[in-house]
Design a protein around this motif. Structure first.
Motif, PDB file in Angstrom:
ATOM      1  N   HIS A 121      10.069   3.510   2.853  1.00 12.16           N
ATOM      2  CA  HIS A 121       8.687   3.293   3.304  1.00 12.16           C
ATOM      3  C   HIS A 121       8.575   2.730   4.708  1.00 12.16           C
ATOM      4  CE1 HIS A 121       7.324   4.185  -0.740  1.00 12.16           C
ATOM      5  NE2 HIS A 121       8.161   3.273  -1.223  1.00 12.16           N
ATOM      6  N   GLU A 146       0.806   4.085  -2.828  1.00  7.16           N
ATOM      7  CA  GLU A 146       0.502   5.473  -2.499  1.00  7.16           C
ATOM      8  C   GLU A 146       1.597   6.411  -3.011  1.00  7.16           C
ATOM      9  OE1 GLU A 146      -0.548   8.228   1.456  1.00  7.16           O
ATOM     10  OE2 GLU A 146      -0.014   6.104   1.664  1.00  7.16           O
ATOM     11  N   GLY A 206       0.908   7.068  -6.531  1.00  9.80           N
ATOM     12  CA  GLY A 206      -0.440   7.497  -6.858  1.00  9.80           C
ATOM     13  C   GLY A 206      -1.347   6.380  -7.313  1.00  9.80           C
ATOM     14  N   GLU A 207      -1.048   5.160  -6.877  1.00  9.52           N
ATOM     15  CA  GLU A 207      -1.831   3.984  -7.275  1.00  9.52           C
ATOM     16  C   GLU A 207      -2.599   3.417  -6.085  1.00  9.52           C
ATOM     17  OE1 GLU A 207      -2.173   3.161 -10.253  1.00  9.52           O
ATOM     18  OE2 GLU A 207      -0.375   3.770 -11.359  1.00  9.52           O
ATOM     19  N   ASP A 208      -3.741   2.820  -6.390  1.00  9.04           N
ATOM     20  CA  ASP A 208      -4.551   2.181  -5.354  1.00  9.04           C
ATOM     21  C   ASP A 208      -4.081   0.742  -5.140  1.00  9.04           C
ATOM     22  OD1 ASP A 208      -6.200   4.413  -5.031  1.00  9.04           O
ATOM     23  OD2 ASP A 208      -7.502   3.771  -6.683  1.00  9.04           O
ATOM     24  N   ASP A 248       0.824  -1.203   0.000  1.00  8.42           N
ATOM     25  CA  ASP A 248       0.000   0.000   0.000  1.00  8.42           C
ATOM     26  C   ASP A 248       0.866   1.263   0.000  1.00  8.42           C
ATOM     27  OD1 ASP A 248      -1.248  -2.357   1.343  1.00  8.42           O
ATOM     28  OD2 ASP A 248      -3.033  -1.105   1.325  1.00  8.42           O
ATOM     29  N   ARG A 249       1.951   1.221   0.759  1.00  9.75           N
ATOM     30  CA  ARG A 249       2.827   2.391   0.856  1.00  9.75           C
ATOM     31  C   ARG A 249       3.495   2.666  -0.491  1.00  9.75           C
ATOM     32  NH1 ARG A 249       5.971   0.700   6.473  1.00  9.75           N
ATOM     33  NH2 ARG A 249       4.085   0.213   7.693  1.00  9.75           N
TER      34      ARG A 249
END
Length: 459
Positions: A365, A292, A295-297, A288-289
């Motif tokens: 991250h 993010e 800019g991606e889900d 997820d990090r």
């Protein structure tokens, strides 16, 4: 029929229960299902390296042919993902693969792959289960035929084109664990230019006395080859018994945690591509990090590659994976593929050493550590234990407040410090899994112990 229970990825059982009559019933159920759905194309039937697998594949072939289906067979045991790709490449109605994957030799199983090359969803498996019956008798002039075809070359050509790998100068130690990846994964790596140092690349139906599970305790020789310091191998790769999963060994880390490999894979793919990632509820938030930052889900799904495959289709994802070592990427079938991913892993390492990429990602991250344990629990008790647990979710775990509970698959307790504990039933073994993710090993140990103590009240 009561002994044929479809789990996360088909039916798997010991050979005491996995018998010819029951295998024939599964074959009839699949034939009836395909006929009821109006699917008339050929069916692929594959099998793994277990001693009993060719016989069971032959029985399935007889049943499918007797029901009017043409059957396409490999010349020998081959990796499961080759049949998933073969479905799409040859426009087949589906595939059956006789395999118990990473289980010991006293097990066998059957995987059904749908006509889209993805794992069958529960509604499909339920429909097949509802059709379990003794094989039907049909006139011989209505029978289909069986023939051998090449499932290896089309998959290899596709994988080489998709990965775009130039592995000249790279030496890969490859461990087939006596499974179906032998002469497939290693040959593919050589086709891409790598030198391959082979381990356990002979067929042994007993897998050398240990299960074909690519976990650290079974990959000691592979790890030694990569970490010996003599420079003979730049990277280590292993497949499980049917080669739909992989493990990676690096010079600095040794066994590379699958979560960290997933993170490195997503980062690598985002260099030239874009799109979301699909991860299971048991997989690291590091994904997820990374998403993010680009800019991606990132979308979370229950454990089981069928849910990953569904997520890939729904969100047009760049990559999908799970912490147990199953991955696929955009441009390929929506089924985990340890053969293709071996090639991609080697290409990643040739571009930038995997240890360096992982170090960079963790520095950027934050450090992430994950581990899991298993707690014995009979299959028939799992639902009761989870029902009892639902009413006893604690307010804190290992001294940290529970901020939220995710019930997509078991109970995932999200803690105030960003760590989490997941308790869920295994779909393939009589155990409950306890997973934990945190920033260091000591915290992981405390969380796993707390999860085990919580379960002790109910198991």
């Amino acid at each position: 029929m009561e002994t044929i229970n479809f789990g996360t990825d088909g039916w798997r059982a010991t050979l005491e229960e996995f018998t010819v009559p029951r295998v024939r019933m599964v074959g009839q159920a699949v034939a009836t299902y395909l006929a009821d759905e109006g699917l008339e194309g050929p069916v692929a039937i594959g099998y793994d390296a277990r001693e009993s697998s060719p016989e069971f594949a032959e029985e399935l072939t007889r049943v499918l042919c007797a029901n009017g289906f043409d059957v396409l067979l490999p010349e020998r045991d081959r990796p499961t993902p080759l049949f998933a790709y073969g479905i799409v490449e040859r426009d087949l109605a589906g595939a059956l693969v006789v395999t118990a994957s990473h289980n010991p030799p006293e097990y066998n199983g059957i995987k059904f792959i749908s006509g889209d090359g993805a794992p069958a969803l529960p509604e499909v498996m339920d429909a097949i289960a509802d059709r379990l019956a003794e094989p039907e008798q049909h006139p011989r002039d209505s029978h289909g035929s069986a023939r051998e075809v090449d499932f290896v070359s089309p998959h290899a050509d596709h994988a080489l084109g998709l990965a775009g790998a130039d592995l000249e100068g790279l030496t890969v130690a490859y461990d087939a664990m006596h499974g179906s990846g032998r002469d497939t994964t290693d040959t593919l790596l050589e086709q891409a230019g790598a030198s391959v140092d082979r381990l356990r690349c002979d067929r042994d139906p007993d897998f050398g006395g240990s299960p074909p599970e690519p976990s650290p305790e079974y990959l000691e020789e592979l790890t030694e080859r990569v970490q010996s310091g003599d420079g003979d191998a730049d990277l280590g790769i292993a497949n499980d018994g049917d080669a739909d999963r992989l493990a990676v060994v690096t010079p600095e880390r040794g066994y590379l945690d699958e979560n960290l490999f997933f993170a490195a894979l997503y980062d690598y793919l985002l260099e030239d591509g874009s799109g979301p990632a699909i991860r299971t509820v048991s997989t690291t938030y590091l994904i997820d990090r990374i998403g993010e930052a680009h800019g991606e889900d990132v979308h979370e799904v229950p454990v089981g590659f069928k849910w990953v495959a569904q997520g890939i289709a729904e969100y047009d994802a760049l990559v999908g994976g799970e912490e147990s070592g199953g991955f696929t990427i955009d441009g390929h079938v929506r089924e985990k593929d340890g053969v293709l991913m071996a090639l991609v892993a080697a290409a990643m390492h040739a571009e930038e050493p995997l240890d360096d990429r992982v170090d960079r990602l963790l520095a950027e991250h934050g450090t992430v550590v994950q581990d899991k344990i298993s707690v014995a629990c009979p299959d028939h008790e799992k639902a009761r234990v989870l029902s009892d647990l639902e009413d006893e979710i604690p307010e804190a775990i290992a001294g940290t407040d529970v901020e939220d509970v995710n019930t997509a698959d078991g109970f995932k307790l999200l803690l105030s410090d960003g760590s989490w504990v997941l308790i869920r039933p295994s779909g393939t073994e009589p155990v409950l899994r306890v997973y934990a993710e945190a920033e260091d090993d000591d915290r992981i140990a405390a969380l796993l112990e707390a999860g085990e103590d919580l379960l002790a009240e109910f198991v």
